[in-house]
Design a protein around this motif. Structure first.
Motif, PDB file in Angstrom:
ATOM      1  N   ASP A   1      38.168  59.195  10.806  1.00  0.00           N
ATOM      2  CA  ASP A   1      38.295  58.147  11.840  1.00  0.00           C
ATOM      3  C   ASP A   1      39.549  57.304  11.603  1.00  0.00           C
ATOM      4  OD1 ASP A   1      35.894  59.061  12.782  1.00  0.00           O
ATOM      5  OD2 ASP A   1      34.723  57.299  12.214  1.00  0.00           O
ATOM      6  N   ALA A   2      39.789  56.956  10.345  1.00  0.00           N
ATOM      7  CA  ALA A   2      40.948  56.114  10.021  1.00  0.00           C
ATOM      8  C   ALA A   2      42.252  56.850  10.321  1.00  0.00           C
ATOM      9  CB  ALA A   2      40.891  55.691   8.551  1.00  0.00           C
TER      10      ALA A   2
ATOM     11  N   LEU B   1      34.669  58.663   7.632  1.00  0.00           N
ATOM     12  CA  LEU B   1      35.446  57.446   7.889  1.00  0.00           C
ATOM     13  C   LEU B   1      36.939  57.666   7.686  1.00  0.00           C
ATOM     14  CD1 LEU B   1      33.005  54.848   6.344  1.00  0.00           C
ATOM     15  CD2 LEU B   1      33.575  55.141   8.762  1.00  0.00           C
TER      16      LEU B   1
ATOM     17  N   LEU C   1      42.684  59.234  12.557  1.00  0.00           N
ATOM     18  CA  LEU C   1      42.816  59.271  14.025  1.00  0.00           C
ATOM     19  C   LEU C   1      43.385  57.942  14.510  1.00  0.00           C
ATOM     20  CD1 LEU C   1      39.436  60.879  15.253  1.00  0.00           C
ATOM     21  CD2 LEU C   1      41.677  61.957  15.206  1.00  0.00           C
TER      22      LEU C   1
END
Lengths: 322, 322
Positions: free
Chosen positions: B111-112, B108, B114
Motif C-alpha cells: 500500500d505504501a 502495508l 502504491l
C-alpha cells in the motif's frame, strides 16, 4: 443537532448513489467486496467533510460528490486491508470481507479501491489533490505498520501512541478537509486552516474511539468491549492505567501483555479498573483539547451554514457514546 | 545488442540511485520491505521504457528519473501483494517479502509503495499521468483477481487468458510508455502509438514468460519449472495442450486439475508433452504476433537513438531464454 440530522437525511442518499455508481465501473469480483464493505454503512464522515468544506469555501454545484466519495473509497480500502491485518471477524456489525471473499480477493479489492479513488481524484485536474490523497494513504499505511510493530510493546508511550493515531486515522480525515478546500481553490492560509481542522478532529475522533473501547456502553459499537487490549493494541486508556500502578505491578502486567498471555478475566479486570480510575473520562478530556484546536481552526473559515454543520460535527465527536 | 547493454550500464545505476533515494522517505518498517524487493534486482523494464519513450519524444533533462522509478514502485507493490496471493516462496531468487516480514507488513508495504508512486507522479503536475497510473493499477488488480478466480477452471479459453495477461502485466507496461509520452507532452495520436507499443510488448512479454515456464531451460528463471501448473494457473501452453487431447483424455485431465490433485509425475509428464508437441514454440510464435504489432506502433514514432533501443528491447523479448 437537528440541522445536522436534516443535512444527513438530504446528503447521505446522494453520497450513497455516487458511491454505488462509481463501484459499478469495477470488475464484478472486486466490486462485490467493495459493496459488502460500503453497504455495511459507516458514518460517511470523510465524504461529508469534503462536501461541507468545499461549500463552506465557496464551491457550488454537485460535481463535488465523486471527489467526496473517493475519500470513502480510500477509507474502505484501508478497512479491508486493516481487517486482514487484525484478522478481525466483525466490521460494522457484519462479517469481515476477507472471511467472506478470501484474503486474496480482499487484498486485491483494497488495491482496486485505492486505484479507483486515485482515478476519481485525477479527474478533477488538480495535481495537489492527487498528492494530498496519496500522501494520506502513505501516512495511513505507515501509522498502521507502526501500530503493528508496537503491539504488546511495553515501551509504548503517549508520544508514540499519538503518532500512530495521527497516521492510522487523522491524516485521511485531514485529507478529506484539504481536498474540499483545494476543490474550492482555497488560498494556502485557508487550506492550512482546513487541514488543521481535519487533523485535530481526526485525532480527537480516534481518542474517543479508543476511550469507548474501555467504556461501559461500548457494546453499542457492535464489537466486543476490550477489543484493543485483546489484539495487543496499547492505547491511551491503558497507557494511563499503567501509570497508576506500582512499579512491580506495572512490570508484571507489562510482561503478561508482552507475552500475549492475558486471560479473559484479567482483561475484564483491567477494563473495570480503567473505568473506576476515571481514565475513560480522562482520555475524553484529552480528546476535548484536540476538539478545541479543531474548532479554533474552523472558526477562522468563512461564517456559513456549512461551517455551522462542521461545528456540530465537532460536538458530535465530543459527546459520542458509540 | 551491445548498444542496449551499454545503455543499461549507464542508466541502471541512476535508476537504482533514485529508487533508493525515494525509498528513504518511507517509514523504516515499510522501507525495509521495499528495499528487499528492489535489491533483489529485476530488469527495471518499466522505468527504462518511461525514460526511453520520453527521450524519444523529445523530453530532455534528468528529472524523468523519479517518474520512471514510480513505475518500478508500482510493479514492486504488485509483486509484494501478488506473492501473498500466490503464497509464493521465492521471488527473483530470494525469499518472498511476506515470509520474511510477515503478511501484515507486506500488505502495508505494498500500500505504501502504491501511495509513494502516486505521490511522485503527482509532483509532475500532469493530472492525466495520475489517471493513467491509477487506471493501470486498477486493471492490474482486476487482472489478478480474474486469474485467481480462474485457477483450475476447466472452461478457461484463449480469450479469457488474454484478458488476464493484459490485466496482470500489459497495462502497467503500457502505462510506463504512456507516462513517458505524456511527460514529453506527446500529441494524442503519438500517445496512442506509445501506448499500443507498450500494450503489445507487455502481452508478448507475458506470453514468453508463460512459455518459459514449460521450456527446457526454464531452470534459469530461478523458479521451479511448471510453477504455473502447480499453482493451478491455466496458461496458453496448457490451453493449447488440452486441445491436442481426445475428448476423454481432456475430460480426465481437466477433472484432475479442477480437483487440484495432479501429482508431481503427472505435472512433469504434461510439461514434457507440451514440449514434444512444439507448444512452447507455438506460444512464442503467438508472442511474435504481438511483438510485430508493438514494432509497428514503435516505427510511427520519431527515428531516434531511443527508438532504436526500444526496438532492441522488442528483440530481447523475442529471443528471451530466461
Amino acid at each position: 443537532m437537528n440541522i445536522l440530522k436534516d443535512f444527513l437525511t438530504t446528503e447521505l442518499p446522494s453520497i450513497n448513489r455516487v458511491l454505488h455508481k462509481e463501484l459499478e465501473t469495477l470488475n464484478p469480483l472486486v466490486r462485490e467486496v467493495g459493496e459488502h464493505v460500503l453497504q455495511a454503512g459507516g458514518k460517511r464522515l470523510r465524504p461529508l467533510l469534503t462536501i461541507l468544506m468545499s461549500r463552506c469555501l465557496g464551491r457550488t454545484g454537485d460535481d463535488i460528490y465523486p471527489l467526496a466519495c473517493s475519500l470513502e473509497f480510500l477509507h474502505s480500502a484501508t478497512l479491508i486491508h486493516d481487517d486482514i491485518l487484525d484478522d478481525a471477524h466483525i466490521r460494522r456489525g457484519r462479517q469481515s470481507a476477507h472471511l467472506i471473499f478470501g484474503i486474496k480477493r480482499a487484498v486485491l479489492a483494497g488495491d482496486a479501491l485505492l486505484a479507483l479513488a486515485n482515478m476519481i481524484v485525477a479527474r478533477y485536474d488538480v495535481p495537489s489533490m492527487n498528492f494530498c490523497v496519496a500522501e494520506a494513504i502513505l501516512k495511513t499505511a505507515s501509522g498502521e505498520v507502526e501500530e503493528i510493530d508496537n503491539l504488546r510493546n511495553p515501551e509504548m508511550d503517549e508520544a508514540a501512541y499519538l503518532e500512530i493515531i495521527k497516521g492510522k486515522t487523522a491524516y485521511l480525515i485531514q485529507a478529506a478537509c484539504a481536498c474540499g478546500a483545494m476543490a474550492a481553490k482555497a488560498s494556502p492560509h485557508v487550506l492550512s486552516m482546513a487541514s488543521a481542522f481535519g487533523m485535530n478532529l481526526g485525532i480527537a475522533f480516534q481518542l474517543v474511539d479508543d476511550a469507548l473501547d474501555f467504556a461501559e456502553d461500548s457494546k453499542l459499537l457492535g464489537k466486543p468491549q476490550g477489543n484493543d487490549i485483546r489484539e495487543g493494541k496499547i492505547t491511551l486508556p491503558l497507557i494511563l492505567f499503567l501509570k497508576t500502578l506500582s512499579e512491580t505491578e506495572r512490570g508484571q502486567l507489562l510482561q503478561t501483555i508482552a507475552r500475549d498471555s492475558l486471560d479473559e478475566e484479567q482483561i475484564l479486570d483491567i477494563i473495570s479498573s480503567v473505568q473506576k480510575a476515571g481514565l475513560v473520562q480522562q482520555v475524553r478530556q484529552e480528546a476535548d483539547v484536540y476538539l478545541k484546536k479543531s474548532l479554533n481552526a474552523l472558526m477562522t473559515l468563512p461564517e456559513s451554514f456549512e461551517r455551522h454543520l462542521m461545528q456540530e460535527m465537532v460536538d458530535l465527536v465530543k459527546t459520542r457514546k458509540f
